[in-house]
Write a protein that holds these residues in place. Structure first.
Motif, mmCIF file in Angstrom:
data_model
loop_
_atom_site.group_PDB
_atom_site.id
_atom_site.type_symbol
_atom_site.label_atom_id
_atom_site.label_comp_id
_atom_site.label_asym_id
_atom_site.label_seq_id
_atom_site.Cartn_x
_atom_site.Cartn_y
_atom_site.Cartn_z
ATOM 1 N N ASN A 190 -8.916 -0.236 6.140
ATOM 2 C CA ASN A 190 -7.892 -0.610 7.127
ATOM 3 C C ASN A 190 -6.462 -0.536 6.619
ATOM 4 O OD1 ASN A 190 -9.209 -2.951 5.759
ATOM 5 N ND2 ASN A 190 -7.489 -4.075 6.630
ATOM 6 N N THR A 191 -6.215 -0.758 5.322
ATOM 7 C CA THR A 191 -4.805 -0.664 4.895
ATOM 8 C C THR A 191 -4.469 0.707 4.307
ATOM 9 O OG1 THR A 191 -5.235 -1.664 2.728
ATOM 10 C CG2 THR A 191 -4.533 -3.142 4.500
ATOM 11 N N ILE A 192 -5.493 1.547 4.038
ATOM 12 C CA ILE A 192 -5.195 2.920 3.569
ATOM 13 C C ILE A 192 -5.273 3.846 4.790
ATOM 14 C CG2 ILE A 192 -5.784 4.761 1.954
ATOM 15 C CD1 ILE A 192 -6.779 2.637 0.010
ATOM 16 N N ARG A 193 -6.500 4.254 5.193
ATOM 17 C CA ARG A 193 -6.563 5.163 6.362
ATOM 18 C C ARG A 193 -6.023 4.491 7.619
ATOM 19 N NH1 ARG A 193 -7.476 10.767 7.622
ATOM 20 N NH2 ARG A 193 -5.818 10.510 9.079
ATOM 21 N N GLY A 194 -6.178 3.155 7.700
ATOM 22 C CA GLY A 194 -5.742 2.462 8.911
ATOM 23 C C GLY A 194 -4.282 2.084 8.930
ATOM 24 N N ALA A 195 -3.539 2.345 7.846
ATOM 25 C CA ALA A 195 -2.137 1.896 7.844
ATOM 26 C C ALA A 195 -1.282 2.830 6.980
ATOM 27 C CB ALA A 195 -2.053 0.445 7.387
ATOM 28 N N GLY B 8 -1.764 4.937 4.416
ATOM 29 C CA GLY B 8 -2.205 6.323 4.218
ATOM 30 C C GLY B 8 -2.051 7.142 5.487
ATOM 31 N N ALA B 9 -2.273 6.485 6.630
ATOM 32 C CA ALA B 9 -2.141 7.188 7.916
ATOM 33 C C ALA B 9 -0.698 7.626 8.135
ATOM 34 C CB ALA B 9 -2.585 6.266 9.048
ATOM 35 N N ALA B 10 0.250 6.744 7.821
ATOM 36 C CA ALA B 10 1.662 7.092 8.004
ATOM 37 C C ALA B 10 2.077 8.174 7.011
ATOM 38 C CB ALA B 10 2.532 5.839 7.827
ATOM 39 N N ILE B 11 1.570 8.095 5.792
ATOM 40 C CA ILE B 11 1.959 9.091 4.779
ATOM 41 C C ILE B 11 1.455 10.483 5.180
ATOM 42 C CG2 ILE B 11 1.654 9.797 2.372
ATOM 43 C CD1 ILE B 11 1.594 6.735 1.692
ATOM 44 N N VAL B 12 0.241 10.564 5.653
ATOM 45 C CA VAL B 12 -0.269 11.886 6.038
ATOM 46 C C VAL B 12 0.476 12.385 7.287
ATOM 47 C CG1 VAL B 12 -2.297 11.251 7.414
ATOM 48 C CG2 VAL B 12 -2.380 13.284 6.028
ATOM 49 N N ASN B 13 0.917 11.471 8.144
ATOM 50 C CA ASN B 13 1.770 11.892 9.267
ATOM 51 C C ASN B 13 3.075 12.494 8.741
ATOM 52 O OD1 ASN B 13 0.092 11.262 11.381
ATOM 53 N ND2 ASN B 13 1.108 9.347 11.933
ATOM 54 N N ARG C 244 0.847 -1.217 0.000
ATOM 55 C CA ARG C 244 0.000 0.000 0.000
ATOM 56 C C ARG C 244 0.871 1.252 0.000
ATOM 57 N NH1 ARG C 244 -5.072 -0.285 -1.877
ATOM 58 N NH2 ARG C 244 -6.221 -1.868 -0.769
ATOM 59 N N PHE C 245 1.983 1.196 0.772
ATOM 60 C CA PHE C 245 2.891 2.357 0.748
ATOM 61 C C PHE C 245 3.351 2.619 -0.685
ATOM 62 C CE2 PHE C 245 3.902 1.914 5.409
ATOM 63 C CZ PHE C 245 3.642 3.224 5.747
ATOM 64 N N ILE C 246 3.743 1.561 -1.371
ATOM 65 C CA ILE C 246 4.233 1.725 -2.749
ATOM 66 C C ILE C 246 3.131 2.288 -3.631
ATOM 67 C CG2 ILE C 246 4.970 0.407 -4.783
ATOM 68 C CD1 ILE C 246 6.558 -1.391 -2.767
ATOM 69 N N GLN C 247 1.944 1.730 -3.514
ATOM 70 C CA GLN C 247 0.826 2.198 -4.346
ATOM 71 C C GLN C 247 0.537 3.682 -4.105
ATOM 72 O OE1 GLN C 247 -3.196 1.056 -3.200
ATOM 73 N NE2 GLN C 247 -3.540 0.259 -5.254
ATOM 74 N N LEU C 248 0.549 4.087 -2.844
ATOM 75 C CA LEU C 248 0.175 5.473 -2.519
ATOM 76 C C LEU C 248 1.325 6.462 -2.732
ATOM 77 C CD1 LEU C 248 -1.844 4.837 0.793
ATOM 78 C CD2 LEU C 248 -2.768 5.232 -1.494
ATOM 79 N N GLY D 207 24.000 4.865 3.169
ATOM 80 C CA GLY D 207 22.932 4.823 4.162
ATOM 81 C C GLY D 207 21.559 4.704 3.520
ATOM 82 N N ALA D 208 20.612 4.235 4.324
ATOM 83 C CA ALA D 208 19.216 4.293 3.896
ATOM 84 C C ALA D 208 18.810 5.767 3.868
ATOM 85 C CB ALA D 208 18.359 3.526 4.902
ATOM 86 N N PRO D 209 17.736 6.115 3.168
ATOM 87 C CA PRO D 209 17.275 7.508 3.206
ATOM 88 C C PRO D 209 16.924 7.914 4.639
ATOM 89 C CG PRO D 209 16.022 6.232 1.592
ATOM 90 C CD PRO D 209 16.870 5.258 2.343
ATOM 91 N N LYS D 210 16.842 9.206 4.878
ATOM 92 C CA LYS D 210 16.595 9.695 6.241
ATOM 93 C C LYS D 210 15.114 9.724 6.597
ATOM 94 C CE LYS D 210 20.820 10.167 7.531
ATOM 95 N NZ LYS D 210 21.365 9.036 8.323
ATOM 96 N N ILE D 211 14.260 9.413 5.655
ATOM 97 C CA ILE D 211 12.830 9.302 5.961
ATOM 98 C C ILE D 211 12.433 7.860 5.671
ATOM 99 C CG2 ILE D 211 10.510 10.151 5.477
ATOM 100 C CD1 ILE D 211 11.856 12.694 4.292
ATOM 101 N N ILE D 212 11.993 7.168 6.731
ATOM 102 C CA ILE D 212 11.681 5.737 6.608
ATOM 103 C C ILE D 212 10.221 5.501 6.986
ATOM 104 C CG2 ILE D 212 12.154 3.444 7.573
ATOM 105 C CD1 ILE D 212 14.433 4.363 5.849
ATOM 106 N N PHE D 213 9.485 4.912 6.066
ATOM 107 C CA PHE D 213 8.142 4.417 6.403
ATOM 108 C C PHE D 213 8.296 2.961 6.820
ATOM 109 C CE2 PHE D 213 7.100 7.892 3.466
ATOM 110 C CZ PHE D 213 6.140 8.558 4.217
ATOM 111 N N ALA D 214 7.778 2.610 7.995
ATOM 112 C CA ALA D 214 8.001 1.263 8.524
ATOM 113 C C ALA D 214 6.690 0.498 8.621
ATOM 114 C CB ALA D 214 8.676 1.343 9.887
#
Ligand code: NDP
Ligand code: PHD
Length: 367
Positions: free
Chosen positions: A335-340, A342-347, A19-23, A79-86
């Protein structure tokens, strides 16, 4: 925003990683430059390692990328990038996320590992953006500039979006919720088909406790350096149902007396309609209307309503008086967009707009 920021995804091959990749693939502010997963996947091309489960094709550029080891620095020192979505299982997140934060990364986490840690913000931008202040107390932030920010459990997030405008205007004293949670919430392959087809499973490990604790932290207030949880009583019942995506929740609430008179149905509908706390901030993933009221008597339904607000809105319907508490209603969120993811991306969008994703060296130098 002119320059795109390089980002990495930990757990890129999983349900939430996909979902992270898709969004993110066409995101105006972020560019995926690093993907990591377990040792089983590292060194492979993404298309070899991941079993793509979404209904849009895996982007060609991503399919050809090589999966890196899940470490902040590789053997050649890059190094990995300094912004990590986990998007890691909680046990693995508990071990890996601090390593990335210590290496100066902003870890925008979807896992439950650190959500209830007193110094870790648990954030929904529309609800409690001020709780981000907690990152300044994290040792990683002081030493390397890195930090961990989390988003809530996928069932808590829809509920809290629906309750926040009500809590603000009227106060909430009691919350009773029963969930009907989609199978995608258990990852892939998740619940065996023989267990879920034609069935309901009235148990999801740790879910009720997470919903109860996280809801009260999210609706709590920043009190100096700490979060004082909302002083409400809450009980959650969590069930797995044979739905692909979208968690549905039956909710009853007892209101407080902030208004000075009993709230009417019109008062509640007005609170949701006027709830637009991010208006004017132009965060690309934030929905215009975070809580969408649906008047039809048989909605919201996961099949019909999960994608409202591009999967980022909580849908609310069936508001009526409750014989036990004051009001009852139905809430639905993806649950996998707003609940996962998408929630991290908007954060992360919020963090960037607040200047908290600036290069780490600058943050460390300031500390
Ligand atoms: N699915 C959902 O609706 C929601 C999930 N979450 C949470 O998000 C997180 C991810 O969930 P989900 O995507 O469903 O899980 P999956 O099981 O689908 O994916 C797990 C990911 O973690 C990787 N991984 C496993 N072990 C390691 C390791 N030792 N080191 C590095 N990476 C590893 C896997 O890589 P590999 O492919 O190599 O094994 C995979 O990429 C969990 O904490 C979950 O609770 C939160 C909200 C909603
Ligand atoms: N437990 C949730 C999904 C999830 O992974 O939640 P959490 O992010 O709190 O671990 C579900 O099964 O639907």
């Amino acid at each position: 925003m002119q320059n795109q920021h390089e980002i990495g995804i930990l757990g890129a091959t999983g349900m939430v990683g996909q979902r992270f990749i898709q969004l993110l693939e066409n995101h105006p502010w972020f560019k995926i430059t690093w993907l990591a997963a377990s040792d089983r996947s590292s060194g492979k091309r993404y298309e070899e390692a991941a079993k793509w489960r979404l209904d849009t094709p895996c982007p060609e550029r991503i399919a050809k990328m090589t999966i890196s080891p899940a470490e902040p620095y590789s053997k050649d020192g890059a190094g990995a990038p300094k912004i990590i979505f986990a998007a890691l299982d909680a046990d693995i997140a508990r071990e890996l996320e601090p390593k990335f934060a210590a290496a100066g990364c902003a870890v925008v986490s979807n896992s439950s590992a650190f959500r209830m840690h007193p110094n870790v913000p648990l954030v929904i931008p529309e609800v409690n953006a001020d709780h981000l202040h907690l990152i300044e107390d994290q040792e990683w932030r002081k030493e390397s500039g890195g930090y961990i920010v989390t988003n809530p459990n996928c069932s808590a997030i829809g509920l809290v979006l629906a309750l926040k405008p009500i809590e603000e205007r009227f106060g909430i004293e009691q919350i009773f919720v029963t969930t009907m949670q989609a199978v995608s919430g258990a990852g892939y392959p998740g619940v065996p088909s023989m267990d879920i087809l034609g069935n309901v499973v009235p148990y999801i490990k740790n879910e009720e406790q997470k919903m109860e604790e996280e809801t009260l932290k999210l609706l709590g207030s920043l009190d100096g350096e700490h979060i004082a949880p909302l002083a409400a009583r809450m009980s959650a019942h969590c069930n797995r149902v044979a739905v692909e995506d979208g968690h549905t929740e039956s909710v009853s609430i007892k209101l407080g007396n902030k208004l000075g008179r009993p709230a009417t149905k019109e008062d509640l509908l007005e609170a949701w309609a006027e709830f637009k706390p991010l208006a004017g901030q132009h965060l690309p993933t934030a929905p215009e209307q975070p809580v969408e009221w649906i008047a039809a008597e048989d909605r919201p339904q996961p099949r019909l309503d999960k994608n409202r607000g591009r999967g980022m809105a909580a849908s609310v319907g069936r508001l009526r008086p409750c014989g036990l508490l004051d009001w009852k209603l139905t809430v639905l969120s993806h649950n996998t967009i707003r609940g996962a993811a998408g929630a991290a991306i908007v954060n992360a969008e919020l963090l960037l707009s607040l200047g908290k994703l600036e290069p780490v060296a600058e943050a460390a130098a300031r500390a």
